[in-house]
Design a protein around this motif. Structure first.
Motif, mmCIF file in Angstrom:
data_model
loop_
_atom_site.group_PDB
_atom_site.id
_atom_site.type_symbol
_atom_site.label_atom_id
_atom_site.label_comp_id
_atom_site.label_asym_id
_atom_site.label_seq_id
_atom_site.Cartn_x
_atom_site.Cartn_y
_atom_site.Cartn_z
ATOM 1 N N THR A 16 8.730 6.286 3.639
ATOM 2 C CA THR A 16 8.163 5.818 4.379
ATOM 3 C C THR A 16 9.072 5.213 5.295
ATOM 4 O OG1 THR A 16 6.759 6.694 2.851
ATOM 5 C CG2 THR A 16 6.020 5.484 5.467
ATOM 6 N N GLY A 17 9.345 5.632 6.692
ATOM 7 C CA GLY A 17 9.836 4.744 8.498
ATOM 8 C C GLY A 17 10.248 5.357 9.053
ATOM 9 N N SER A 18 10.996 5.119 9.404
ATOM 10 C CA SER A 18 11.742 5.676 10.984
ATOM 11 C C SER A 18 12.007 6.521 10.875
ATOM 12 C CB SER A 18 12.553 4.791 11.509
ATOM 13 O OG SER A 18 14.008 4.850 10.558
ATOM 14 N N LEU B 33 11.530 2.353 -7.260
ATOM 15 C CA LEU B 33 11.577 2.549 -6.339
ATOM 16 C C LEU B 33 12.365 0.675 -5.081
ATOM 17 C CD1 LEU B 33 7.679 1.174 -4.788
ATOM 18 C CD2 LEU B 33 8.682 -0.547 -3.954
ATOM 19 N N LYS B 34 12.341 1.355 -4.374
ATOM 20 C CA LYS B 34 13.334 0.952 -3.118
ATOM 21 C C LYS B 34 12.518 -0.505 -2.298
ATOM 22 C CE LYS B 34 16.049 0.197 0.296
ATOM 23 N NZ LYS B 34 15.691 -1.501 1.004
ATOM 24 N N PRO B 35 11.813 -1.500 -1.915
ATOM 25 C CA PRO B 35 11.285 -1.970 -1.036
ATOM 26 C C PRO B 35 11.902 -2.699 0.313
ATOM 27 C CG PRO B 35 11.618 -3.544 -2.379
ATOM 28 C CD PRO B 35 12.266 -2.177 -3.229
ATOM 29 N N GLU C 103 7.835 7.364 23.791
ATOM 30 C CA GLU C 103 8.309 6.793 21.965
ATOM 31 C C GLU C 103 7.996 5.806 20.971
ATOM 32 O OE1 GLU C 103 12.025 4.606 23.454
ATOM 33 O OE2 GLU C 103 12.740 6.442 24.453
ATOM 34 N N GLU C 104 7.816 5.087 19.934
ATOM 35 C CA GLU C 104 6.689 4.374 19.498
ATOM 36 C C GLU C 104 7.389 3.010 19.631
ATOM 37 O OE1 GLU C 104 7.248 4.522 14.995
ATOM 38 O OE2 GLU C 104 5.349 4.583 14.394
ATOM 39 N N VAL C 105 6.782 1.736 19.526
ATOM 40 C CA VAL C 105 7.338 0.754 20.495
ATOM 41 C C VAL C 105 6.416 0.216 18.604
ATOM 42 C CG1 VAL C 105 5.838 -0.842 21.351
ATOM 43 C CG2 VAL C 105 6.193 1.445 22.250
ATOM 44 N N GLY D 99 17.004 -3.693 -1.955
ATOM 45 C CA GLY D 99 19.098 -3.218 -1.965
ATOM 46 C C GLY D 99 18.504 -3.095 -0.676
ATOM 47 N N ALA D 100 20.095 -2.748 0.069
ATOM 48 C CA ALA D 100 19.636 -2.223 1.260
ATOM 49 C C ALA D 100 19.206 -0.701 0.901
ATOM 50 C CB ALA D 100 20.968 -2.896 2.327
ATOM 51 N N GLY D 101 19.162 -0.180 2.848
ATOM 52 C CA GLY D 101 19.127 1.153 2.405
ATOM 53 C C GLY D 101 19.966 2.018 2.436
ATOM 54 N N THR E 180 0.806 -1.447 -0.210
ATOM 55 C CA THR E 180 -0.069 0.304 0.014
ATOM 56 C C THR E 180 0.579 0.797 -0.089
ATOM 57 O OG1 THR E 180 0.160 -0.208 2.214
ATOM 58 C CG2 THR E 180 -1.900 -1.107 1.348
ATOM 59 N N ILE E 181 2.106 1.100 1.154
ATOM 60 C CA ILE E 181 2.646 2.636 0.877
ATOM 61 C C ILE E 181 3.362 2.896 -0.428
ATOM 62 C CG2 ILE E 181 5.077 3.349 1.957
ATOM 63 C CD1 ILE E 181 3.618 2.400 4.549
ATOM 64 N N ALA E 182 4.149 1.463 -0.721
ATOM 65 C CA ALA E 182 5.010 1.894 -2.266
ATOM 66 C C ALA E 182 3.951 2.358 -3.421
ATOM 67 C CB ALA E 182 5.056 0.722 -2.713
HETATM 68 P P1 NDP Z 1 14.144 2.049 8.585
HETATM 69 O O1 NDP Z 1 13.760 4.293 8.747
HETATM 70 O O2 NDP Z 1 15.180 1.625 9.211
HETATM 71 O O3 NDP Z 1 13.593 1.645 7.436
HETATM 72 C C1 NDP Z 1 12.913 2.327 6.285
HETATM 73 C C2 NDP Z 1 13.382 2.463 4.932
HETATM 74 O O4 NDP Z 1 14.177 2.573 5.295
HETATM 75 C C3 NDP Z 1 13.488 0.527 4.413
HETATM 76 O O5 NDP Z 1 13.734 0.510 3.214
HETATM 77 C C4 NDP Z 1 15.291 0.750 4.703
HETATM 78 O O6 NDP Z 1 15.840 -0.227 4.307
HETATM 79 C C5 NDP Z 1 15.783 2.509 4.411
HETATM 80 N N1 NDP Z 1 16.892 2.809 4.405
HETATM 81 C C6 NDP Z 1 17.499 2.709 5.831
HETATM 82 N N2 NDP Z 1 18.151 2.758 6.365
HETATM 83 C C7 NDP Z 1 18.920 4.300 4.782
HETATM 84 C C8 NDP Z 1 19.110 5.120 4.391
HETATM 85 N N3 NDP Z 1 20.630 5.699 5.409
HETATM 86 N N4 NDP Z 1 18.841 5.959 3.734
HETATM 87 C C9 NDP Z 1 18.048 5.812 2.999
HETATM 88 N N5 NDP Z 1 17.132 4.398 3.119
HETATM 89 C C10 NDP Z 1 17.439 3.623 4.047
HETATM 90 O O7 NDP Z 1 13.561 1.378 9.477
HETATM 91 P P2 NDP Z 1 13.173 0.174 10.079
HETATM 92 O O8 NDP Z 1 12.756 -0.789 9.267
HETATM 93 O O9 NDP Z 1 14.705 -0.040 10.776
HETATM 94 O O10 NDP Z 1 12.228 0.084 11.451
HETATM 95 C C11 NDP Z 1 12.859 1.255 12.658
HETATM 96 C C12 NDP Z 1 11.537 1.389 13.638
HETATM 97 O O11 NDP Z 1 11.293 2.967 12.561
HETATM 98 C C13 NDP Z 1 9.966 0.857 13.752
HETATM 99 O O12 NDP Z 1 10.154 -0.190 14.824
HETATM 100 C C14 NDP Z 1 8.703 1.797 13.796
HETATM 101 O O13 NDP Z 1 8.981 2.303 15.242
HETATM 102 C C15 NDP Z 1 10.298 3.285 12.556
HETATM 103 N N6 NDP Z 1 8.728 2.803 11.398
HETATM 104 C C16 NDP Z 1 7.977 3.479 10.605
HETATM 105 C C17 NDP Z 1 7.660 3.606 9.444
HETATM 106 C C18 NDP Z 1 6.327 3.987 9.359
HETATM 107 O O14 NDP Z 1 5.212 3.506 8.836
HETATM 108 N N7 NDP Z 1 6.151 5.141 9.909
HETATM 109 C C19 NDP Z 1 7.827 2.135 8.692
HETATM 110 C C20 NDP Z 1 8.718 1.266 9.240
HETATM 111 C C21 NDP Z 1 9.644 1.767 10.081
HETATM 112 P P3 NDP Z 1 16.403 -1.472 5.090
HETATM 113 O O15 NDP Z 1 15.166 -2.245 4.890
HETATM 114 O O16 NDP Z 1 17.710 -1.780 4.018
HETATM 115 O O17 NDP Z 1 16.374 -1.543 6.131
#
Ligand code: NDP
Length: 451
Positions: A205-207, A152-154, A352-354, A184-186, A134-136
């Motif tokens: 979208t992520g941390s 797109l990088k999953p 904190e986000e659990v 691939g790796a982030g 969905t996020i993609a």
């Molecule tokens: P990340 O933020 O590490 O990962 C999200 C995406 O970013 C992944 O595709 C990851 O790749 C990529 N990424 C990682 N490092 C880099 C970088 N230096 N440059 C560009 N892209 C990068 O989240 P985590 O998976 O480590 O989750 C950790 C915490 O983050 C969770 O426990 C939660 O609290 C929060 N989170 C929030 C989300 C949201 O929807 N807002 C979604 C996911 C996590 P790769 O998979 O290779 O690490």
């Protein structure tokens, strides 16, 4: 380099996926640059037709995509089917955009002034593991609609549905190279999207930690970036609310997707006068929450994504006051029982986000106290307000600094309404009526009429 995928419900490895290098990523970006020129030159109606074809092919593969997500991410099959169908809906909605990306005619002296919405070129989309499909789609569908190519990088843990969507795009007739999925790796592929001069905009979208780094890198490249980050959203229950409804709906609002949801209502703020009564009503609702085999259509919650993540979630209970818990299966999967803890505003669990099935319940005194507590974290993504008082609903929804609020319900995501966070929850908005326009930059052209 490769990654071994593990079924989160059994702990059993089931597939290896090759991870791309920087050189391979650069080659895909070069092909995307070439594909974008032809795509942007198409008539708007032709781009719309291509996206509708893509949507139809996704509709035909909803079951296959859903089964992939069950195995790769542990999502309950009923949720996974919804997610796959949602991708098709986002594509269909976006297909309405190419013919509606109108500019403006602005009155000027000495000629005519017109604006155009020009695509950026290649857009890089970095997706997390919690909602891989969905996020993609929230990124790729409107970006393509606006005339961009997409790389797109999953997430490393959950690449399968994105890879399949890349194949389905080709089956639907989208040009080769226009929508490329690069596992691939982030730090390798994701970072390359940030530093590569031909990737002209990034969606992350992520941390909040990684998002902040991505934004800093994009700033150095003068690249626009959209950030959808974490949350610690409040579910505020006033003493004039329908308490039975508020308690019955609270588990779904936080335990959906095992709490691995940036919109999870992971704090329940309850007015002190009804605090005890609310907890009495909440306990049976939590115990009735069905945690189990994600392949079973009656399951409401599956496992957590990985053993590492389960350890991280579990660490939050070390110093927490657990009020009661639901149940979860045993075995080798990454199971975690839904958990309700009692908290004070400064506790780690309240700040904190659990990102797991753990909810903190806190009492508040009055309306002002509720708004103060709701705003008392770094985040500002979502939230819910339960009250039967209309004026209060208006005041509190305007007072809470969150991007997506819901009164007497927990809705967060509709593809035709805007989605995104304030404060540490993000920058920019996805979805909604302006989604495709966000993937364009405005060009202003003045035509002199002097002979
Ligand atoms: P990340 O933020 O590490 O990962 C999200 C995406 O970013 C992944 O595709 C990851 O790749 C990529 N990424 C990682 N490092 C880099 C970088 N230096 N440059 C560009 N892209 C990068 O989240 P985590 O998976 O480590 O989750 C950790 C915490 O983050 C969770 O426990 C939660 O609290 C929060 N989170 C929030 C989300 C949201 O929807 N807002 C979604 C996911 C996590 P790769 O998979 O290779 O690490």
């Amino acid at each position: 380099m490769s990654v071994t995928l593990i079924d989160p419900s059994t702990g059993v490895p089931f597939r290896e996926v090759q991870l791309a290098s920087v050189e391979e990523t650069d080659a895909v970006i070069a092909r995307a640059v070439a594909a974008q020129r032809g795509w942007a030159a198409l008539a708007p109606g032709a781009r719309a037709d291509a996206l509708r074809s893509f949507a139809r092919v996704v509709e035909d593969h909803v079951e296959e995509l859903a089964q992939l997500e069950v195995q790769n991410s542990g999502h309950p099959i009923s949720s996974a089917r919804w997610e796959a169908a949602h991708v098709a809906q986002v594509l269909n909605f976006s297909a309405g955009a190419p013919e509606r990306l109108s500019g403006q005619q602005i009155p000027v002296a000495g000629g005519m002034n017109v604006t155009f919405h020009e695509p950026y070129g290649v857009v890089g989309i970095i997706v997390p593991w919690n909602f891989p499909m969905t996020i993609a789609s929230w990124g790729f569908a409107p970006a393509l609609a606006a005339g961009n190519a997409v790389v797109l990088k999953p997430a490393e843990l959950t690449p399968l549905t994105a890879l399949r969507l890349g194949e389905l795009a080709l089956e639907a007739g989208l040009p080769e190279g226009l929508f490329a999925v690069i596992p691939g790796a982030g730090a390798v592929v994701g970072q390359r999207f940030v530093t590569h001069p031909d990737v002209r905009a990034v969606v992350f979208t992520g941390s909040t930690r990684v998002g902040t780094e991505v934004a800093a890198g994009c700033a150095r490249m003068l690249k626009p970036v959209t950030l959808e980050l974490g949350g610690k959203s409040a579910n505020i229950v006033f003493d004039d609310a329908d308490l039975a409804k508020a308690a019955a709906s609270a588990p779904g609002a936080v335990f959906d997707n095992a709490g691995q949801d940036c919109c999870a209502r992971s704090r329940i703020l309850v007015q002190r006068s009804v605090y005890d009564r609310f907890l009495e009503l909440l306990e049976p609702a939590v115990q009735a929450w069905r945690v189990g085999d994600p392949k079973d259509p009656s399951t409401e919650m599956g496992p957590l994504i990985s053993a590492t993540h389960r350890d991280r979630v579990s660490s939050y209970l070390d110093d927490a006051r657990v009020a009661f818990r639901g149940s979860a299966p045993g075995g080798e999967g990454f199971w975690f029982a839904p958990t309700v803890v009692l908290a004070d505003p400064g506790d780690r669990i309240a700040q904190e986000e659990v990102f797991g099935p753990v909810v903190a319940v806190l009492p508040f005194e009055d309306e002002a106290d509720a708004v103060r507590l709701a705003n008392d974290t770094a985040y500002g993504l979502a939230g819910s307000i339960f009250t039967e008082n209309l004026g209060r609903a208006v005041r509190v929804s305007r007072g809470v600094r969150s991007g997506v609020l819901s009164v007497n319900s927990h809705s967060s995501v509709r593809y035709w309404t805007p989605f995104g966070g304030m404060k540490a929850s993000g920058l920019g908005r996805e979805l909604g009526p302006d989604a495709a326009e966000h993937f364009t930059e405005t060009k202003n052209v003045f035509f002199a009429d002097a002979p």
